[in-house]
Scaffold this motif. Sequence first.
Motif, PDB file in Angstrom:
ATOM      1  N   ASP A  18      31.317  47.492  38.245  1.00 60.58           N
ATOM      2  CA  ASP A  18      31.741  48.881  38.154  1.00 60.58           C
ATOM      3  C   ASP A  18      31.995  49.431  39.550  1.00 60.58           C
ATOM      4  O   ASP A  18      31.668  48.810  40.559  1.00 60.58           O
ATOM      5  N   THR A  73      43.311  44.017  25.311  1.00 64.81           N
ATOM      6  CA  THR A  73      42.079  43.961  26.092  1.00 64.81           C
ATOM      7  C   THR A  73      40.832  43.753  25.238  1.00 64.81           C
ATOM      8  O   THR A  73      39.725  43.735  25.789  1.00 64.81           O
ATOM      9  N   ARG A  81      42.806  46.547  20.927  1.00 64.43           N
ATOM     10  CA  ARG A  81      42.961  47.587  21.945  1.00 64.43           C
ATOM     11  C   ARG A  81      43.995  47.122  22.954  1.00 64.43           C
ATOM     12  O   ARG A  81      43.928  45.995  23.456  1.00 64.43           O
ATOM     13  N   SER A 119      42.686  53.971  35.583  1.00 61.40           N
ATOM     14  CA  SER A 119      41.515  53.321  36.177  1.00 61.40           C
ATOM     15  C   SER A 119      42.031  52.300  37.187  1.00 61.40           C
ATOM     16  O   SER A 119      43.112  51.731  37.004  1.00 61.40           O
ATOM     17  N   TYR A 121      41.231  48.953  40.054  1.00 58.02           N
ATOM     18  CA  TYR A 121      40.403  47.791  40.336  1.00 58.02           C
ATOM     19  C   TYR A 121      40.922  47.096  41.597  1.00 58.02           C
ATOM     20  O   TYR A 121      42.111  46.754  41.678  1.00 58.02           O
ATOM     21  N   CYS A 139      38.182  42.633  31.897  1.00 63.01           N
ATOM     22  CA  CYS A 139      37.671  42.843  30.536  1.00 63.01           C
ATOM     23  C   CYS A 139      36.357  42.117  30.300  1.00 63.01           C
ATOM     24  O   CYS A 139      35.590  42.496  29.405  1.00 63.01           O
ATOM     25  N   ARG A 141      33.782  42.209  32.170  1.00 63.62           N
ATOM     26  CA  ARG A 141      32.705  43.168  32.446  1.00 63.62           C
ATOM     27  C   ARG A 141      32.484  44.073  31.239  1.00 63.62           C
ATOM     28  O   ARG A 141      31.344  44.390  30.886  1.00 63.62           O
ATOM     29  N   TRP A 142      33.557  44.501  30.584  1.00 62.20           N
ATOM     30  CA  TRP A 142      33.408  45.357  29.402  1.00 62.20           C
ATOM     31  C   TRP A 142      32.660  44.625  28.299  1.00 62.20           C
ATOM     32  O   TRP A 142      31.812  45.205  27.621  1.00 62.20           O
ATOM     33  N   LYS A 143      32.970  43.332  28.114  1.00 61.10           N
ATOM     34  CA  LYS A 143      32.302  42.573  27.060  1.00 61.10           C
ATOM     35  C   LYS A 143      30.802  42.483  27.330  1.00 61.10           C
ATOM     36  O   LYS A 143      29.990  42.573  26.412  1.00 61.10           O
ATOM     37  N   GLU A 145      28.981  44.689  29.022  1.00 66.80           N
ATOM     38  CA  GLU A 145      28.415  46.008  28.756  1.00 66.80           C
ATOM     39  C   GLU A 145      28.300  46.269  27.257  1.00 66.80           C
ATOM     40  O   GLU A 145      27.315  46.846  26.777  1.00 66.80           O
ATOM     41  N   GLU A 146      29.306  45.839  26.496  1.00 66.89           N
ATOM     42  CA  GLU A 146      29.264  46.036  25.047  1.00 66.89           C
ATOM     43  C   GLU A 146      28.124  45.234  24.423  1.00 66.89           C
ATOM     44  O   GLU A 146      27.484  45.691  23.466  1.00 66.89           O
ATOM     45  N   GLN A 149      24.986  47.208  25.072  1.00 68.19           N
ATOM     46  CA  GLN A 149      24.959  48.387  24.203  1.00 68.19           C
ATOM     47  C   GLN A 149      24.619  48.004  22.772  1.00 68.19           C
ATOM     48  O   GLN A 149      23.854  48.702  22.089  1.00 68.19           O
TER      49      GLN A 149
END
Length: 258
Positions: A18, A73, A81, A119, A121, A139, A141-143, A145-146, A149
């Motif tokens: 991030d 993504t 998405r 956004s 990067y 993407c 990093r998003w996975k 974080e998901e 969560q």
Amino acid sequence: MLHRARGLGLPARWFTGDEVYGSLELRRTARTLGFDYALAVRADHRANTAVGRFTATELAAKVPARAWMRRRTGDGTKGDRHYDWALIDVLADGTPADRTEAGHSFLVVRRHRYTRELSFYRCHSTTPVSLAVLVNIVCTRWKTEEDFQGAKGLAGLDQGQVTCWNSWMRWSLISLFAAAVLAVTHAATRTVDATEHGLQLAPAGGRELLAVLRITALPTPRRDLEHVLHWSAWRRHHRHRAAEAHRRWNNITAAATT
């Protein structure tokens, strides 16, 4: 962390993070250690180009309409998405010596299809790389974080009210095992033929799987009157003991100050 990873001989090439981690010192250290990276940066991040120094927002405004590429993504609750992406060549940040070092530096811009929110990067690669590869790294990093969560919302990863290391680790391990079971089952449902139901079915999400497991695999909680009254008395007894201990401590501290 990067020094330790290299010291352990981990064969990692990329790392991502991030914008709170996207400092100049971290990027310089990553290049020194031979890591390629894709780190989120703020909208006012300044980058050097062959024609001058600009903020990330200013560089995004200069991207021609035909240069934006729409790429998938990930999966959402309503389907795939997609975002619009742009790749801008920039110089390595830091001192003039840093700008002449080997490698390829980029600013990747992500644009929401409807709100047009941007956004940014900051990326670096030792070899030529395509926008598709950089988008995949971002993407990832998003996975991650998901996944965290999901482990918090479905497996109670953040609900362990413990006060020592061993109990905290035990709670975390059990929660992560539960999250792993849900993730593996979710992956398996993506390949199951749903024609036996006579319906077109979306893959079962985490909450759907948890609802099925609660009915089919997990024991039904006791709700009879005897059980409810037993635990009510247990909770009230321990609250009474805590109040008595607190009262005795107040008496001791009051006597010590007089």
